[in-house]
Design an enzyme around this catalytic site. Structure first.
Site, PDB file in Angstrom:
ATOM      1  CD  GLU A 195      -6.904   2.920   6.374  1.00 33.12           C
ATOM      2  OE1 GLU A 195      -6.005   2.189   6.804  1.00 33.12           O
ATOM      3  OE2 GLU A 195      -7.528   2.692   5.325  1.00 33.12           O
ATOM      4  NE  ARG A 205      -4.121  -0.104   1.730  1.00 31.68           N
ATOM      5  CZ  ARG A 205      -5.336   0.210   1.265  1.00 31.68           C
ATOM      6  NH1 ARG A 205      -5.685   1.466   1.098  1.00 31.68           N
ATOM      7  NH2 ARG A 205      -6.188  -0.740   0.947  1.00 31.68           N
TER       8      ARG A 205
END
Length: 785
Positions: free
Chosen positions: A733, A326
């Site tokens: 997030e 990621r």
């Protein structure tokens, strides 16, 4: 007994979607009445566990003498690896590299070797200190900074992303530069530490109350450790006192230990870590060493970039592979790279195994992107904001070629241009930059800085099978509704949002929907509440369940009253059937009397997404969330101390399910991101011991550290590009990387001491000491020039 009297004349229901609703437990949080696991009434005969932790960083276990521990007051038992009935492993990656108890060797300071089971928690903890352990110490590696990411040991297979020929593009570029950045980790510092309460049942059964973000994974790993099928283990959690990713995998070890002891002794067992133990023995956000090389033209347009993201995995794989992935997925942030090569390196060290943390590697990738932008800006002598805007992906609706990510997914929903333009204007960025320049010219010791940074954050698990959710909805004969789903509540308001979705489907007031504890006994095989996907997945699953019941009610009403289905319309707290209206409660009662099923299991799986890791290609994310932050800081060049004077945020959450909750998430995310990049420093000594293991030495932001002026707004015009739940977007997030604006503003202030001629290369966390050293370094460089 309380009764509900619905407003049968209401134009809108009370508490539907897209309305401001307080968190369902807010009043309990502030009065101390919210029940967490350690607040639950203790079962009769409850036993407590204390952990015996390693005192060396790397070594063999030559002799483990636990006789004094066993003889200590109150001790009932001492557990070691030999007492594990199934597999001595809680590895979430299935690599069998994460033992419940160390077996034969220890690989980090603070690794659990044994567990004391005693009558009280204090007796267990005191006894754990009496062990006499002889180690054969081995060389230890506690930092990745001097490791070779190409040659040194890695805990799992790295990822490489390639599009175009980055090396050729960089070589042919008019301008080139390279550099290296040190980026620190972060402790989760949840208010409620790791805790589990295991209650033995009949035969092989056990019920585990666990502060976990992933009840299904905890269930699976506890069954793995006990050597029983998953159906023998039930995991339940009503709420957590914070998680931030630290309870996605890290909760499993405590749950397993509690379950082993409970089944062995036939008594309930609780494990609750002390703050020092928690910080020492559980994983954190990965620290990174980021190497970069970039080629660009005289205007500052990036032509090619090459990244190496080395991350400190710790002693085992845990989630380091996907965290590194990621980071690469976000090494572009909001910018188009015509040619790119990016590689991860999850390096082995003798530290606790690092793990998920809000953003899951994405923020680290974005910090790397912003460092490159800043370097290019200094090289061509422009405001970094100019370089940012110059390199943005094409805007939504633009039929250009600047829309392909390093992983070959097209960016189809890009609204960052509008967000940045609106924020730039609303905060008077250009005027304030001029005023700051004037201030700095007349201020000898205090310097100011400003930065406006964007966020583009991909939403979905890159592990495709995790993008699914289940829900269970019951409508009782009195019209009240019971809701359960696979997501977990850690203060973020997930349960409330899902309840709002259910209320909206039935067109009943929110207080008619009962929020219940998440349990594997009701909804199986769920994904962890992570990747910002909680509301997206579970909201859609609950909507599916509610729609099934609503359709049955509609069909029943149409048949009973002999009207077409399209003449059955759900209105606030009532249903219009033909030319008459009856209350929702009355229709439900009639349906029950006519044996209509009033319960349904809902399901949802995210469409479109796919990912081929071996090729580094795919449609990894369902959509992107966008935002931007503008921060202004003041630094004292004599001490390195600083103040965040102001922060302004404009953030995209699509059509918000609950604007009040979302604003809170954005504020908290920004502050947590700011803390990661400024004051939160993890420090290990030369022997591999974590020395910042308590609030006395580990500095999370205080209320007094917040920006003096703090403005947060939602984009009231945006909606999800894809058909998400009510066209809302994730909010867990994406706000955290907004804190990068503070790091960039500090860098801007530092650069002023050398008249913005030299790139500060300010590493993070940018503690006052690091800021001071950067100031002195730039002064020295400027003097030589």
């Amino acid at each position: 007994m309380t009764t509900h009297t619905p407003n049968l004349k209401a134009v809108k229901i009370a508490g539907g979607v897209a309305t401001n609703q307080r968190h369902d437990s807010a009043h309990k949080h502030v009065t101390g009445t919210a029940v967490y696991i350690d607040d639950m009434p203790e079962p009769a005969g409850l036993l407590h566990v204390g952990l015996g932790l390693s005192n060396v960083t790397h070594g063999t276990l030559k002799k483990v003498d636990l006789s004094a521990v066993r003889a200590a007051p109150g001790v009932v038992d001492v557990l070691t690896y030999a007492d594990v009935p199934g597999e001595n492993d809680v590895s979430p990656s299935g690599m069998h590299d994460d033992p419940v108890f160390a077996e034969g060797k220890v690989q980090f300071h603070g690794q659990p070797i044994f567990a004391v089971v005693a009558r009280t928690r204090e007796e267990a903890r005191r006894a754990a200190r009496l062990a006499k352990i002889e180690y054969g110490e081995l060389p230890a590696v506690t930092s990745i900074w001097d490791l070779d990411p190409e040659k040194d040991k890695q805990v799992t297979t790295p990822l490489t992303l390639t599009r175009g020929d980055a090396a050729a593009a960089i070589a042919a570029a008019p301008r080139r530069l390279k550099g290296r950045m040190k980026l620190g980790g972060q402790d989760h510092f949840y208010l409620e530490g790791q805790v589990s309460l295991a209650v033995p049942g009949e035969d092989d059964e056990v019920l585990v109350y666990c502060s976990t973000q992933g009840p299904s994974e905890t269930q699976h790993l506890v069954s793995h450790v006990l050597g029983v099928p998953s159906h023998a283990v039930t995991v339940e959690v009503r709420r957590m006192g914070g998680g931030f990713g630290g309870k996605e995998t890290q909760a499993n070890q405590c749950a397993a230990i509690a379950a082993i002891a409970a089944k062995k002794h036939g008594r309930a067992v609780k494990v609750r870590l002390d703050r020092d133990e928690d910080m020492t023995a559980t994983g954190k956000r990965h620290d990174f060493a980021i190497d970069y090389e970039v080629g660009f033209d005289e205007e500052g347009r990036i032509l090619g970039v090459d990244f190496m993201f080395a991350l400190n995995a710790g002693f085992s794989a845990d989630l380091s592979g996907p965290v590194g992935d990621r980071a690469l997925f976000h090494c572009d942030n909001a910018y188009f790279y015509p040619a790119v090569h990016a590689k991860s390196a999850p390096l082995y060290t003798n530290t606790v195994s690092n793990t998920a943390f809000r953003g899951f590697g994405g923020p680290q990738g974005m910090v790397g992107a912003e460092r490159v932008i800043e370097e290019v800006a200094f090289a061509v002598g422009k405001d970094p904001l100019e370089i940012r805007k110059l390199n943005f992906y094409d805007a939504i609706g633009v039929a250009g070629e600047r829309n392909l990510t390093p992983y070959h997914q097209k960016v189809e929903d890009n609204i960052i241009h509008r967000i940045v333009a609106e924020l730039e204007e609303s905060v008077s960025y250009a005027r304030r930059r001029r005023e700051i320049a004037a201030f700095n010219a007349n201020s000898r010791f205090v310097k100011r800085g400003i930065a406006l940074t964007p966020v583009k954050f991909g939403i979905s698990f890159t592990k495709t099978e995790s993008n699914q959710a289940g829900a269970l909805v019951h409508v009782y004969a009195d019209g009240s509704v019971h809701m359960n789903h696979g997501g977990t509540e850690m203060g973020q308001g997930l349960h409330l949002k899902v309840a709002q979705v259910v209320a909206e489907e039935f067109q009943i007031d929110l207080d008619r929907v009962k929020i219940t504890a998440t349990t594997t006994a009701k909804v199986p095989n769920t994904a962890p509440t992570a990747a910002s996907s909680g509301a997206d997945l579970n909201g859609m699953a609950a909507q599916d369940a509610a729609r099934q019941i609503r359709k049955r009610l509609t069909d029943f009403a149409a048949e009973k009253y002999q009207v077409p289905v399209d003449q059955v319309v759900f209105l606030p707290n009532r249903v219009r059937v033909g030319n008459q209206e009856i209350s929702f409660d009355a229709l439900v009662k009639q349906a029950y009397l006519n044996r209509i099923q009033l319960s349904a299991a809902g399901f949802y799986k995210t469409p479109k997404i796919h990912w081929d890791r071996s090729k580094g290609r795919g449609h990894a994310f369902y959509y992107y969330a966008y935002g931007a932050a503008c921060s202004e800081v003041s630094i004292d060049t004599l001490t390195g101390e600083y103040v965040v004077e102001r922060a302004d945020i404009l953030h995209d959450v699509g059509r918000s399910l609950n604007p009040a909750i979302d604003l809170g998430q954005i504020e908290g995310g920004f502050i947590q991101g700011m803390g990661w990049l400024t004051t939160e420093e993890l420090w290990w000594d030369g022997k591999g011991r974590l020395r910042t293991h308590a609030p006395s030495t580990y500095k999370i932001p205080l209320a007094s550290d917040r920006p003096k002026i703090f403005n947060v707004a939602l984009t009231d015009w945006s909606e999800a590009y894809e058909p998400t739940i009510h066209r809302s977007k994730a909010v867990g997030e994406p706000p955290l990387p907004l804190g990068i604006s503070v790091l960039q503003a500090l860098s801007d202030a530092v650069a002023s001491v050398a008249d913005h001629k030299i790139s500060p290369r300010l590493d993070a966390p940018a503690t006052p000491e690091r800021v001071l050293m950067a100031v002195e370094r730039l002064k020295a460089q400027a003097a030589k020039a």
